[in-house]
Design a protein around this motif. Sequence first.
Motif, PDB file in Angstrom:
ATOM      1  N   GLN A  49       6.264   3.240  -4.352  1.00 35.76           N
ATOM      2  CA  GLN A  49       6.154   1.785  -4.384  1.00 35.76           C
ATOM      3  C   GLN A  49       5.813   1.292  -5.784  1.00 35.76           C
ATOM      4  O   GLN A  49       6.264   0.218  -6.205  1.00 35.76           O
ATOM      5  CB  GLN A  49       5.091   1.323  -3.381  1.00 35.76           C
ATOM      6  N   ARG A  50       5.055   2.062  -6.525  1.00 40.41           N
ATOM      7  CA  ARG A  50       4.757   1.695  -7.912  1.00 40.41           C
ATOM      8  C   ARG A  50       6.041   1.658  -8.744  1.00 40.41           C
ATOM      9  O   ARG A  50       6.220   0.789  -9.599  1.00 40.41           O
ATOM     10  CB  ARG A  50       3.767   2.689  -8.524  1.00 40.41           C
TER      11      ARG A  50
ATOM     12  N   GLN B 129       4.515   7.872  -0.808  1.00 40.78           N
ATOM     13  CA  GLN B 129       5.143   6.571  -0.578  1.00 40.78           C
ATOM     14  C   GLN B 129       4.518   5.499  -1.466  1.00 40.78           C
ATOM     15  O   GLN B 129       5.216   4.619  -1.985  1.00 40.78           O
ATOM     16  CB  GLN B 129       5.005   6.187   0.895  1.00 40.78           C
ATOM     17  N   ARG B 130       3.224   5.578  -1.662  1.00 44.20           N
ATOM     18  CA  ARG B 130       2.557   4.599  -2.526  1.00 44.20           C
ATOM     19  C   ARG B 130       2.951   4.799  -3.986  1.00 44.20           C
ATOM     20  O   ARG B 130       3.101   3.835  -4.744  1.00 44.20           O
ATOM     21  CB  ARG B 130       1.046   4.702  -2.337  1.00 44.20           C
TER      22      ARG B 130
ATOM     23  N   VAL C 121       9.048   1.075  -7.539  1.00 47.27           N
ATOM     24  CA  VAL C 121       9.799  -0.091  -7.065  1.00 47.27           C
ATOM     25  C   VAL C 121       9.330  -1.361  -7.771  1.00 47.27           C
ATOM     26  O   VAL C 121      10.135  -2.229  -8.130  1.00 47.27           O
ATOM     27  CB  VAL C 121       9.648  -0.236  -5.538  1.00 47.27           C
ATOM     28  N   GLN C 122       8.044  -1.476  -8.001  1.00 46.92           N
ATOM     29  CA  GLN C 122       7.497  -2.678  -8.636  1.00 46.92           C
ATOM     30  C   GLN C 122       7.970  -2.838 -10.081  1.00 46.92           C
ATOM     31  O   GLN C 122       7.909  -3.936 -10.636  1.00 46.92           O
ATOM     32  CB  GLN C 122       5.971  -2.637  -8.573  1.00 46.92           C
TER      33      GLN C 122
ATOM     34  N   GLN D 184      13.767   0.396  -0.534  1.00 49.73           N
ATOM     35  CA  GLN D 184      13.161  -0.842  -1.011  1.00 49.73           C
ATOM     36  C   GLN D 184      14.098  -1.626  -1.929  1.00 49.73           C
ATOM     37  O   GLN D 184      14.063  -2.855  -1.951  1.00 49.73           O
ATOM     38  CB  GLN D 184      11.866  -0.519  -1.766  1.00 49.73           C
TER      39      GLN D 184
END
Length: 220
Positions: free
Chosen positions: A108-109, A104-105, A111-112, A179
């Motif tokens: 998230q990278r 998940q992390r 997504v950024q 996201q």
Amino acid sequence: MQPVRRRITEILRDKGSATVAELAEQLGMAAVSVRHHLDILASEGLVELNGLRRRGGAGRPSQMYALTEDAYRLFPQRHDILTDHLLAELKAALPEAVVHEVLQRVAQRTVQEAPAQTEDQTVEERLAQVTDFLSSQGYEARWVARNDHYELHACNCPYAGVSGRHPEICLMDQVILQQLIPGTIRLESRVLDGTTHCRYLIPAGKKTNQTPDSQPDNNA
């Protein structure tokens, strides 16, 4: 790739950098022809200037050329094997919940790196933006509108060489979409289960019906 340009990339890979004269000597070609091929490689983002080299005497320094980071994708790589081994070690060393948290992390990278959403975007505008971004990440994504919902299709799996042994990796896709797209995203089918593409269902929300992509895709 055109044979001469392929050979230039191989020389630059092996030497690190080279001048036009050095390339011309190694290729057995005129310098003007080498410059022509270098210009094409530079326009494709594969070659860049990498400083100057001064020789003895009062002559002008020679420009050095080197491969860009993107150029190394032209050569054999083992990213899928490395990813496979890393995931296997993570799963062997960590509890399942922790592995999922790591994935998940990682998601998230990604997504950024995506374009920011604006408050006045319609669902169609956001879907167009998201599918463009996903395609740049290797998903070959597209979207279609149905009567009461949208569908997002990921027609290519960037993890195809890994996901069969590590299905947990699909968790990243769901996190990315949750996201990036407002509303509830539901995974309807996935390549891992034998379909031709991963298909996600998205609530209709606010529609404009003004873009060509918003028409139903009868071939989907």
